[in-house]
Design an enzyme around this catalytic site. Sequence first.
Site, PDB file in Angstrom:
ATOM      1  N   ASP A  47      33.138  32.307  34.824  1.00  0.00           N
ATOM      2  CA  ASP A  47      33.676  33.484  35.526  1.00  0.00           C
ATOM      3  C   ASP A  47      32.627  34.593  35.516  1.00  0.00           C
ATOM      4  O   ASP A  47      32.147  34.992  34.453  1.00  0.00           O
ATOM      5  CB  ASP A  47      34.953  33.943  34.804  1.00  0.00           C
ATOM      6  N   HIS A  71      32.988  37.667  37.048  1.00  0.00           N
ATOM      7  CA  HIS A  71      33.536  39.004  37.315  1.00  0.00           C
ATOM      8  C   HIS A  71      33.373  39.906  36.084  1.00  0.00           C
ATOM      9  O   HIS A  71      33.802  39.539  34.992  1.00  0.00           O
ATOM     10  CB  HIS A  71      35.017  38.903  37.675  1.00  0.00           C
TER      11      HIS A  71
HETATM   12 CO1  B1M Z   1      35.945  37.475  43.214  1.00  0.00          CO
HETATM   13  N1  B1M Z   1      37.779  36.839  43.288  1.00  0.00           N
HETATM   14  N2  B1M Z   1      35.309  35.650  43.458  1.00  0.00           N
HETATM   15  N3  B1M Z   1      34.201  38.280  43.305  1.00  0.00           N
HETATM   16  N4  B1M Z   1      36.790  39.129  43.363  1.00  0.00           N
HETATM   17  C1  B1M Z   1      38.833  37.814  43.061  1.00  0.00           C
HETATM   18  C2  B1M Z   1      39.186  37.901  41.588  1.00  0.00           C
HETATM   19  C3  B1M Z   1      40.017  37.244  43.964  1.00  0.00           C
HETATM   20  C4  B1M Z   1      41.411  37.662  43.480  1.00  0.00           C
HETATM   21  C5  B1M Z   1      39.748  37.643  45.435  1.00  0.00           C
HETATM   22  C6  B1M Z   1      40.786  37.064  46.384  1.00  0.00           C
HETATM   23  O1  B1M Z   1      40.624  35.993  46.865  1.00  0.00           O
HETATM   24  N5  B1M Z   1      41.851  37.767  46.614  1.00  0.00           N
HETATM   25  C7  B1M Z   1      39.750  35.719  43.855  1.00  0.00           C
HETATM   26  C8  B1M Z   1      40.446  34.989  42.696  1.00  0.00           C
HETATM   27  C9  B1M Z   1      41.585  34.117  43.150  1.00  0.00           C
HETATM   28  C10 B1M Z   1      42.211  33.451  42.003  1.00  0.00           C
HETATM   29  O2  B1M Z   1      41.611  32.841  41.170  1.00  0.00           O
HETATM   30  N6  B1M Z   1      43.517  33.587  41.952  1.00  0.00           N
HETATM   31  C11 B1M Z   1      38.247  35.683  43.746  1.00  0.00           C
HETATM   32  C12 B1M Z   1      37.445  34.566  44.067  1.00  0.00           C
HETATM   33  C13 B1M Z   1      38.185  33.365  44.631  1.00  0.00           C
HETATM   34  C14 B1M Z   1      36.054  34.561  43.880  1.00  0.00           C
HETATM   35  C15 B1M Z   1      35.073  33.435  44.192  1.00  0.00           C
HETATM   36  C16 B1M Z   1      35.551  32.021  43.810  1.00  0.00           C
HETATM   37  C17 B1M Z   1      34.742  33.557  45.701  1.00  0.00           C
HETATM   38  C18 B1M Z   1      33.838  32.510  46.240  1.00  0.00           C
HETATM   39  O3  B1M Z   1      32.685  32.455  45.878  1.00  0.00           O
HETATM   40  N7  B1M Z   1      34.402  31.681  47.079  1.00  0.00           N
HETATM   41  C19 B1M Z   1      33.816  33.846  43.395  1.00  0.00           C
HETATM   42  C20 B1M Z   1      33.856  33.289  41.957  1.00  0.00           C
HETATM   43  C21 B1M Z   1      32.595  33.579  41.206  1.00  0.00           C
HETATM   44  C22 B1M Z   1      32.778  33.271  39.728  1.00  0.00           C
HETATM   45  O4  B1M Z   1      33.256  34.093  38.966  1.00  0.00           O
HETATM   46  N8  B1M Z   1      32.405  32.063  39.339  1.00  0.00           N
HETATM   47  C23 B1M Z   1      33.995  35.324  43.383  1.00  0.00           C
HETATM   48  C24 B1M Z   1      32.926  36.201  43.360  1.00  0.00           C
HETATM   49  C25 B1M Z   1      33.045  37.570  43.375  1.00  0.00           C
HETATM   50  C26 B1M Z   1      31.853  38.504  43.488  1.00  0.00           C
HETATM   51  C27 B1M Z   1      30.611  38.029  42.735  1.00  0.00           C
HETATM   52  C28 B1M Z   1      31.531  38.658  44.961  1.00  0.00           C
HETATM   53  C29 B1M Z   1      32.467  39.851  42.972  1.00  0.00           C
HETATM   54  C30 B1M Z   1      32.288  40.082  41.436  1.00  0.00           C
HETATM   55  C31 B1M Z   1      31.225  41.113  41.136  1.00  0.00           C
HETATM   56  C32 B1M Z   1      31.278  41.529  39.684  1.00  0.00           C
HETATM   57  O5  B1M Z   1      32.297  41.492  39.004  1.00  0.00           O
HETATM   58  N9  B1M Z   1      30.115  41.946  39.226  1.00  0.00           N
HETATM   59  C33 B1M Z   1      33.957  39.623  43.213  1.00  0.00           C
HETATM   60  C34 B1M Z   1      34.902  40.647  43.277  1.00  0.00           C
HETATM   61  C35 B1M Z   1      34.376  42.055  43.203  1.00  0.00           C
HETATM   62  C36 B1M Z   1      36.293  40.382  43.411  1.00  0.00           C
HETATM   63  C37 B1M Z   1      37.436  41.374  43.689  1.00  0.00           C
HETATM   64  C38 B1M Z   1      37.301  41.761  45.164  1.00  0.00           C
HETATM   65  C39 B1M Z   1      37.487  42.619  42.868  1.00  0.00           C
HETATM   66  C40 B1M Z   1      37.534  42.389  41.337  1.00  0.00           C
HETATM   67  C41 B1M Z   1      37.319  43.707  40.663  1.00  0.00           C
HETATM   68  O6  B1M Z   1      36.234  43.993  40.197  1.00  0.00           O
HETATM   69  N10 B1M Z   1      38.369  44.546  40.674  1.00  0.00           N
HETATM   70  C42 B1M Z   1      38.704  40.468  43.366  1.00  0.00           C
HETATM   71  C43 B1M Z   1      39.912  40.828  44.213  1.00  0.00           C
HETATM   72  C44 B1M Z   1      40.855  41.738  43.452  1.00  0.00           C
HETATM   73  O7  B1M Z   1      40.938  41.746  42.248  1.00  0.00           O
HETATM   74  N11 B1M Z   1      41.616  42.470  44.189  1.00  0.00           N
HETATM   75  C45 B1M Z   1      38.162  39.109  43.388  1.00  0.00           C
HETATM   76  C46 B1M Z   1      38.295  45.903  40.140  1.00  0.00           C
HETATM   77  C47 B1M Z   1      38.507  45.857  38.620  1.00  0.00           C
HETATM   78  C48 B1M Z   1      38.528  47.297  38.103  1.00  0.00           C
HETATM   79  O8  B1M Z   1      39.758  45.279  38.370  1.00  0.00           O
HETATM   80  O9  B1M Z   1      38.737  43.165  37.425  1.00  0.00           O
HETATM   81  O10 B1M Z   1      41.241  43.327  37.791  1.00  0.00           O
HETATM   82  P1  B1M Z   1      39.961  43.978  37.439  1.00  0.00           P
HETATM   83  O11 B1M Z   1      40.069  44.596  35.977  1.00  0.00           O
HETATM   84  C49 B1M Z   1      41.158  45.392  35.582  1.00  0.00           C
HETATM   85  C50 B1M Z   1      42.318  44.581  34.966  1.00  0.00           C
HETATM   86  O12 B1M Z   1      42.391  43.263  35.433  1.00  0.00           O
HETATM   87  C51 B1M Z   1      42.106  44.714  33.504  1.00  0.00           C
HETATM   88  O13 B1M Z   1      41.514  45.990  33.349  1.00  0.00           O
HETATM   89  C52 B1M Z   1      40.630  46.244  34.438  1.00  0.00           C
HETATM   90  C53 B1M Z   1      40.580  47.720  34.717  1.00  0.00           C
HETATM   91  O14 B1M Z   1      41.849  48.302  34.763  1.00  0.00           O
HETATM   92  N12 B1M Z   1      41.274  43.782  32.749  1.00  0.00           N
HETATM   93  C54 B1M Z   1      41.490  43.632  31.409  1.00  0.00           C
HETATM   94  C55 B1M Z   1      40.208  43.044  33.102  1.00  0.00           C
HETATM   95  N13 B1M Z   1      39.740  42.396  32.046  1.00  0.00           N
HETATM   96  C56 B1M Z   1      40.484  42.740  30.982  1.00  0.00           C
HETATM   97  C57 B1M Z   1      40.412  42.374  29.644  1.00  0.00           C
HETATM   98  C58 B1M Z   1      41.349  42.928  28.756  1.00  0.00           C
HETATM   99  C59 B1M Z   1      42.342  43.793  29.213  1.00  0.00           C
HETATM  100  C60 B1M Z   1      42.422  44.169  30.532  1.00  0.00           C
HETATM  101  O15 B1M Z   1      41.366  42.647  27.454  1.00  0.00           O
HETATM  102  C61 B1M Z   1      40.339  41.878  26.913  1.00  0.00           C
END
Ligand code: B1M
Length: 210
Positions: A98, A100
């Site tokens: 992962d 992200h």
């Molecule tokens: Co990705 N991605 N991504 N991505 N990406 C998601 C997660 C996805 C939901 C988008 C979608 O399709 N709707 C989807 C996952 C689907 C699923 O599994 N159900 C997805 C996918 C499919 C993929 C790829 C497979 C796409 C592809 O290549 N075909 C690929 C996988 C790569 C890999 O990891 N092996 C991929 C790639 C990428 C990028 C590289 C382009 C980029 C990541 C860049 C980076 O992180 N440096 C990216 C991004 C940016 C996203 C979205 C658009 C945004 C994620 C994000 O940063 N959100 C995301 C869509 C979405 O979430 N709406 C998506 C903002 C961030 C502040 O929120 O990370 O949720 P979040 O963190 C929150 C909470 O979750 C929590 O606190 C944070 C702040 O409040 N939290 C914790 C997080 N970790 C925590 C740990 C804790 C407690 C709370 O305790 C330990």
Amino acid sequence: MSYTELCAEVVNGNESKVIELTKSLLEAGYDPLEIMNKGLIAGMDIVGPRFKNGEMFVPEVLLSARALHSGINIVKEALVGTDIPCIGKIVLGTVKSDLHDIGKNLVGMMMESAGFKVIDLGVDVPEETFIEAVKEHKPDILALSALLTTTMPNMKSVIDALKENGLRDKVKVIIGGAPVSQNFADEIGADGYAPEAASAAALCKQLIAE
Ligand code: B1M
């Protein structure tokens, strides 16, 4: 100069503009947490659905992520005091396969702001690396992040590896990330789950007080 403008530049992936606006808002006395939530993260909340709907593609999302990171780093300097005493140690990382790290970095920042020393292992961290870090740093808490449904099982693998190495009772494990839930935490035997960054830091404080 406004949160809306900052938010729009995150969506545009305009790193230099994000840096400029973030600095200007801070200098004008805006609250760092509000800059982060209403400007920077709000931008990513727009990028997410656009990525999902095919209106934005990986290179554009990466530009937004880079711009967001730069903004967050500036806010971090304003948020994380240098004189906060260390109240505990946390090893943090995104699990294997992962990549992200935006959410994880925010979680780490809130933990540091709460007074924890955070050892961030980065992304795509294999079980063995978590185990080595627990042995080396002896943290109070191991914090695991996952954003993909396909990588959630790797959180369980880390907990299993802790058990196999006789370390499970030496460290509390918390998990988080968009697809993760309290039910999943219970299922894999984690000590806690937090839905977002601020509550992750609060949960860590609660766990070390137990
Ligand atoms: Co990705 N991605 N991504 N991505 N990406 C998601 C997660 C996805 C939901 C988008 C979608 O399709 N709707 C989807 C996952 C689907 C699923 O599994 N159900 C997805 C996918 C499919 C993929 C790829 C497979 C796409 C592809 O290549 N075909 C690929 C996988 C790569 C890999 O990891 N092996 C991929 C790639 C990428 C990028 C590289 C382009 C980029 C990541 C860049 C980076 O992180 N440096 C990216 C991004 C940016 C996203 C979205 C658009 C945004 C994620 C994000 O940063 N959100 C995301 C869509 C979405 O979430 N709406 C998506 C903002 C961030 C502040 O929120 O990370 O949720 P979040 O963190 C929150 C909470 O979750 C929590 O606190 C944070 C702040 O409040 N939290 C914790 C997080 N970790 C925590 C740990 C804790 C407690 C709370 O305790 C330990």
